[in-house]
Design an enzyme around this catalytic site. Structure first.
Site, short mmCIF file in Angstrom:
data_model
loop_
_atom_site.label_atom_id
_atom_site.label_comp_id
_atom_site.label_asym_id
_atom_site.label_seq_id
_atom_site.Cartn_x
_atom_site.Cartn_y
_atom_site.Cartn_z
N GLY A 217 0.84 -1.19 0.00
CA GLY A 217 0.00 0.00 0.00
C GLY A 217 0.87 1.23 0.00
O GLY A 217 2.08 1.15 0.25
N CYS B 205 5.35 -6.19 1.06
CA CYS B 205 5.75 -4.78 0.99
C CYS B 205 5.32 -4.04 2.25
O CYS B 205 5.81 -4.35 3.34
CB CYS B 205 5.19 -4.16 -0.29
SG CYS B 205 5.99 -2.62 -0.74
N TYR B 206 4.36 -3.14 2.17
CA TYR B 206 3.88 -2.47 3.38
C TYR B 206 3.47 -3.50 4.43
O TYR B 206 3.72 -3.31 5.63
CB TYR B 206 2.69 -1.56 3.02
CG TYR B 206 1.99 -0.96 4.22
CD1 TYR B 206 2.54 0.13 4.89
CD2 TYR B 206 0.78 -1.48 4.69
CE1 TYR B 206 1.90 0.68 6.00
CE2 TYR B 206 0.13 -0.94 5.79
CZ TYR B 206 0.69 0.14 6.44
OH TYR B 206 0.06 0.68 7.52
N HIS C 40 7.10 -7.96 -4.73
CA HIS C 40 5.72 -8.28 -5.09
C HIS C 40 5.68 -9.59 -5.87
O HIS C 40 5.86 -9.60 -7.08
CB HIS C 40 5.12 -7.15 -5.94
CG HIS C 40 4.83 -5.93 -5.14
ND1 HIS C 40 3.67 -5.78 -4.43
CD2 HIS C 40 5.58 -4.82 -4.89
CE1 HIS C 40 3.69 -4.62 -3.79
NE2 HIS C 40 4.84 -4.02 -4.05
N GLU D 222 3.23 -11.25 -6.74
CA GLU D 222 2.01 -11.43 -7.52
C GLU D 222 2.09 -10.87 -8.94
O GLU D 222 1.25 -11.18 -9.76
CB GLU D 222 0.83 -10.79 -6.77
CG GLU D 222 0.84 -9.26 -6.66
CD GLU D 222 1.70 -8.72 -5.51
OE1 GLU D 222 2.54 -9.48 -4.98
OE2 GLU D 222 1.56 -7.53 -5.16
N SER E 118 -22.38 -8.13 -27.86
CA SER E 118 -21.68 -7.80 -29.09
C SER E 118 -21.34 -9.05 -29.91
O SER E 118 -20.96 -8.96 -31.06
CB SER E 118 -20.36 -7.11 -28.73
OG SER E 118 -19.52 -8.02 -28.06
N GLY E 119 -21.47 -10.20 -29.26
CA GLY E 119 -21.03 -11.42 -29.95
C GLY E 119 -19.63 -11.83 -29.53
O GLY E 119 -19.15 -12.88 -29.90
N VAL F 98 -16.74 -12.79 -26.52
CA VAL F 98 -16.83 -13.80 -25.46
C VAL F 98 -17.35 -13.19 -24.15
O VAL F 98 -18.17 -13.81 -23.46
CB VAL F 98 -15.48 -14.53 -25.26
CG1 VAL F 98 -14.37 -13.57 -24.93
CG2 VAL F 98 -15.59 -15.59 -24.18
N ASP F 99 -16.96 -11.97 -23.82
CA ASP F 99 -17.35 -11.41 -22.52
C ASP F 99 -18.85 -11.18 -22.42
O ASP F 99 -19.49 -11.63 -21.48
CB ASP F 99 -16.62 -10.08 -22.26
CG ASP F 99 -15.12 -10.22 -22.43
OD1 ASP F 99 -14.61 -11.34 -22.20
OD2 ASP F 99 -14.45 -9.24 -22.81
N SER G 213 -21.21 -12.36 -24.33
CA SER G 213 -21.98 -13.58 -24.53
C SER G 213 -22.01 -14.42 -23.26
O SER G 213 -23.04 -14.97 -22.88
CB SER G 213 -21.40 -14.42 -25.68
OG SER G 213 -21.33 -13.66 -26.86
N LYS H 274 -9.60 -12.38 -18.63
CA LYS H 274 -10.23 -13.00 -19.80
C LYS H 274 -10.25 -14.54 -19.70
O LYS H 274 -11.25 -15.17 -20.04
CB LYS H 274 -9.48 -12.57 -21.06
CG LYS H 274 -10.20 -12.92 -22.33
CD LYS H 274 -10.40 -11.68 -23.15
CE LYS H 274 -11.48 -11.78 -24.15
NZ LYS H 274 -12.10 -10.46 -24.36
#
Ligand code: XMP
Length: 507
Positions: free
Chosen positions: A51, A78-79, A164, A166, A217-218, A220-221, A223, A363
């Site tokens: 942070g 970290c913090y 970090h 991650e 929109s067609g 993947v998200d 749909s 995604k």
């Protein structure tokens, strides 16, 4: 579960995602969450995020009283590490200068680094540093600049890392996180099925018995979102699919087919006439984009108005986590969800509440959900396709004839990629119709046909891209097929420019 206490790092969500990738359930709570709130999650381990604050500031956020006294294994990042060191009786000092960027651990040891022999690159971003350890603690990693890059508590299950683990700039960071989960004894049975159940429960809790509007929109998200909403709230959702006439060959049918489980909840609006007449005579790329955007809002607004009059309160969007990070700029803080939102160009008097169930997903996670929800493979693994569609793949004026030519050529290119098992190996592929014509010979006759560009790229983030090294035999077959089956095209060229300096699209 793993409870991640958030102290404001822009990477907190990323930590949560990494933990999920390691198949452990994780929740993010505010860094100051009460002991009871944390206990309610029945944590097997805690992670204290990084942070922007400094442990020296009197008002810097910190764990609530008692939280660090429960015997839970803790990883401070970290913090989070600095706080642990200070809390357990060590010393933190201003380092004088900021250590920022990739750093090599010149020394690292112990079970947190199991399986990680040799040089280790980790991402650093801090200006305070631990200079004295709490009693009984050990230094388990150092960098050139920072002798205390990671520390371990005597219990063998509590650690602090200054780096970090991650982020992608820490290529082996996942192993550190995995080692921590192992040492902490965290159960790892989390699956996409759990994510799906959580999302459905969240949507139901949020929406209650109200109604939701969604634009598909067609891709993947949207749909996947349509199928998810149908599963969660059934016909209290309406999905609007605008056919702007700039789609690929068979695309509308494909989307209708894929979204058949929606039944009447899918509303397909035929608007190609409106878009094509608005585009008539327009050649400038940005102008074309603006026009498509404007007409889309007009069509969608008509639908939204009707539905809002029928009591629809929510507008669902398939916003993904990377979009959230990107629009936030520096960090998560500024991206706090605006709950009452005038959405995407809709007029002031049309107020919807925004529903973004994928806000914390990437995604590939959406693709996993799509699999569980039964979205057909071709849509699930589909390349991105720009909103303005073929309008920006016809250089110059968009006419019905040119759309027809491009659709046929593009279909040959894309289906050949699938036939050759190359489709999934490139990130995006497109055929581009140029306004240029060139001379050729067909039989004994002189011909004069359009030049068609083929484009295929590999990329991770679409910010930079490399042109795809497609096999020459493949390109040869595609060029022959296109010129044979689409006689208006006289020549086929392959684009070998990377991004930068070129962009992926040609306009
Ligand atoms: P460029 O051409 O900028 O494209 O390298 C990067 C990615 O963005 C897509 N793209 C668009 N998507 N509306 C969209 O929805 C647009 O106007 C647009 N322009 C480019 C492009 O297809 C690629 O994936």
């Amino acid at each position: 579960s793993v409870v991640i206490l958030d102290y404001g790092s822009q990477y907190t969500r990323l930590i949560a995602r990494r933990i999920r990738e390691l198949r452990a359930y994780s929740v993010i709570l505010p860094g100051t969450a009460s002991l009871e709130r944390i206990q309610a999650e029945r944590p097997q381990a805690l992670i204290l995020s990084g942070g922007p604050a400094s442990v020296f500031e009197p008002n810097s956020p910190r764990p609530a009283p008692g939280v660090l006294e429960q015997g839970w294994p803790v990883l401070g990042i970290c913090y989070g590490m600095q706080y642990l060191a200070q809390y357990f009786g060590g010393r933190v000092e201003r380092a004088g200068r900021r250590e920022y960027g990739k750093a090599n651990l010149v020394h690292h040891t112990g079970p947190l680094f199991a399986g990680l022999e040799g040089e280790l690159q980790m991402w650093m971003s801090h200006s305070d540093a631990v200079t004295e350890l709490p009693p009984g603690w050990q230094v388990i990693a150092s960098t050139e600049e920072n002798p205390v890059a990671a520390i371990a508590a005597p219990d063998g299950r509590t650690f602090g890392v200054q780096f970090h683990p991650e982020v992608v700039h820490s290529p082996k960071g996942m192993q550190v996180l995995e080692n921590f989960l192992e040492l902490a004894g965290v159960v790892r049975d989390w699956t996409a099925q759990h994510t799906l159940e959580h999302l459905i429960a969240d949507i139901r809790a949020k929406v209650g018995d109200e109604k939701v509007l969604l634009a598909v929109s067609g891709g993947v998200d949207s749909s996947t979102l349509a199928l998810l909403l149908a599963r969660a709230i059934g016909d209290r959702m309406t999905a609007v699919f605008v056919d702007h006439g700039l789609l690929r060959l068979g695309e509308r049918q494909e989307v209708e087919q894929a979204l058949r489980p929606l039944g009447k909840a899918l509303r397909v609006v035929e608007a190609s006439g409106q878009f094509l007449s608005a585009l008539r005579g327009v050649t400038d790329p940005e102008q074309k984009r603006k026009i498509v955007g404007r007409e889309f809002i007009r069509v969608f607004e008509r639908e939204a108005r009707q539905l809002s009059a029928q009591g629809y309160r929510w507008l669902a969007q398939g916003t993904l986590y990377p979009d959230v990070i990107e629009s936030a700029g520096s960090g998560e803080g500024s991206a706090n969800i605006k709950s009452h939102h005038n959405v995407g160009g809709l007029p002031e008097d049309l107020q919807f509440e925004l529903l973004e169930p994928f806000r914390y997903l990437f995604k590939d996670e959406v693709r996993e959900l799509a699999l569980l929800l039964g979205l057909p493979e071709p849509i699930r693994m589909r390349h991105p396709f720009p909103g303005p569609g073929l309008a920006i793949r016809i250089l110059g004026e968009v006419t019905p004839q040119k759309l027809e030519i491009l659709r046929r050529a593009d279909d040959i290119f894309i289906s050949s990629l699938r036939d050759w098992n190359l489709y999934d190996q490139v990130s995006q592929a497109a055929a581009i119709l140029t306004p240029m014509q060139s001379v050729g010979v067909v039989g004994d006759e002189r011909s004069y046909g359009y030049v068609l560009g083929l484009r295929a790229v590999s990329t991770v983030d679409f910010m930079t891209a490399d042109w795809a090294r497609l096999p020459l035999e493949f390109l040869d077959e595609v060029a022959r097929k296109i010129t044979r089956q689409v006689p208006e095209i006289g020549r086929v060229v392959y684009d070998i420019t990377s991004k930068p300096p070129a962009t992926i699209e040609w306009e």
